[in-house]
Write an enzyme that holds these catalytic residues in place. Structure first.
Site, PDB file in Angstrom:
ATOM      1  N   ASP A  36     -15.017  -3.615  -1.260  1.00 52.52           N
ATOM      2  CA  ASP A  36     -14.614  -3.370   0.119  1.00 52.52           C
ATOM      3  C   ASP A  36     -15.878  -3.117   0.935  1.00 52.52           C
ATOM      4  O   ASP A  36     -16.712  -2.292   0.544  1.00 52.52           O
ATOM      5  CB  ASP A  36     -13.692  -2.155   0.196  1.00 52.52           C
ATOM      6  CG  ASP A  36     -12.536  -2.253  -0.793  1.00 52.52           C
ATOM      7  OD1 ASP A  36     -11.983  -3.362  -0.934  1.00 52.52           O
ATOM      8  OD2 ASP A  36     -12.198  -1.234  -1.422  1.00 52.52           O
ATOM      9  N   ASP A  40       0.851  -1.181   0.000  1.00 51.97           N
ATOM     10  CA  ASP A  40       0.000   0.000   0.000  1.00 51.97           C
ATOM     11  C   ASP A  40       0.890   1.235   0.000  1.00 51.97           C
ATOM     12  O   ASP A  40       1.784   1.366   0.851  1.00 51.97           O
ATOM     13  CB  ASP A  40      -0.910   0.020   1.233  1.00 51.97           C
ATOM     14  CG  ASP A  40      -1.966  -1.079   1.185  1.00 51.97           C
ATOM     15  OD1 ASP A  40      -2.036  -1.807   0.178  1.00 51.97           O
ATOM     16  OD2 ASP A  40      -2.721  -1.208   2.174  1.00 51.97           O
TER      17      ASP A  40
END
Length: 243
Positions: free
Chosen positions: A129, A8
């Site tokens: 998500d 990330d």
């Protein structure tokens, strides 16, 4: 089941967030390329990159870092974060990304998703998500009323190659994978599902592996690897195989 290390990127560095909170990040590598090379040495062949700043801003911010990873490591890269137009997807695929992960646009613009799937067969992934079973968008900052399973079915109909399902409440916590929700979503579609969020132990990987026959083909692992809860080699052994 595939084990996929996560990278990330926030402010140009490799970080991990806690429950998707951009204000609660921990830096593990100053350079994302260094993180990619580390996981490559540990045995990775496929990595999952998220441009966190891009997810919030609605356009990729760290293309230079992503391109360096693609060109200098030869790893198979799947990228998400801010991919909300055909032009942007074309750009990231052109710099070496193998799979584009479409999140917000998969919810906001079904027509775009269908066009992308037609233009780039087998290279478009839907990133779903969820908080409490409801899809979240805009870099996880907005929770919609859309049921994650219903959205998965819609994405399958659009032609996506696979789905990444992330339980946001568990992401970065190492509190354990939401196996029940992951299995429920996997059973609702016929395309492969990749699990994400909450892996904290090798037992989590073994539990997920029991869902292989129901369509769970892999798992993205972040914090547990970065904090040394187990090694990538141990994860691969527990999960059974790597790409």
């Amino acid at each position: 089941m595939l084990v996929i290390p996560a990278i990330d990127i926030k402010d140009g560095r490799c970080v991990r967030l806690y429950q998707g909170d951009m204000a609660r990040s921990t830096v593990y590598f100053d350079r994302p390329l260094a993180a990619a090379r580390h996981w490559q040495r540990e045995g990775a062949r496929l990595i999952h990159i998220v441009d966190l700043d891009g997810a919030v801003q609605g356009r990729p911010v760290h293309l230079r870092e992503v391109e360096a990873i693609c060109k200098e490591t030869g790893l198979v890269v799947q990228l998400g974060g801010g991919l909300r137009s055909a032009e942007t997807v074309e750009t990231v695929l052109a710099i070496g990304v193998a799979r584009a992960v479409i999140g917000t646009a998969a919810y906001d613009d079904p027509d775009l998703l269908r066009r992308l799937c037609a233009s780039f067969p087998d290279r478009i992934i839907a990133g779903i998500d969820a908080r409490d079973g409801k899809a979240a968008v805009q870099g996880w900052t907005e929770t919609t009323g859309a049921d994650a399973v219903a959205l998965a079915r819609r994405c399958e109909s659009a032609g996506v190659a696979r789905i990444i399902y992330t339980d946001i409440e568990r992401d970065g916590t190492r509190a354990g994978v939401n196996v029940e929700a992951t299995g429920r979503l996997a059973r609702s579609v016929r395309i492969p599902v990749i699990a994400s969020g909450g892996v904290g132990s090798l037992e989590d990987l073994r539990r997920l592996k029991t869902l292989e026959q129901e369509g769970v083909e892999g798992v993205i692992v972040g914090s547990a690897l970065y904090t040394g809860a187990f090694s990538l080699h141990q994860a691969i052994e527990a999960a059974g195989r790597i790409i």
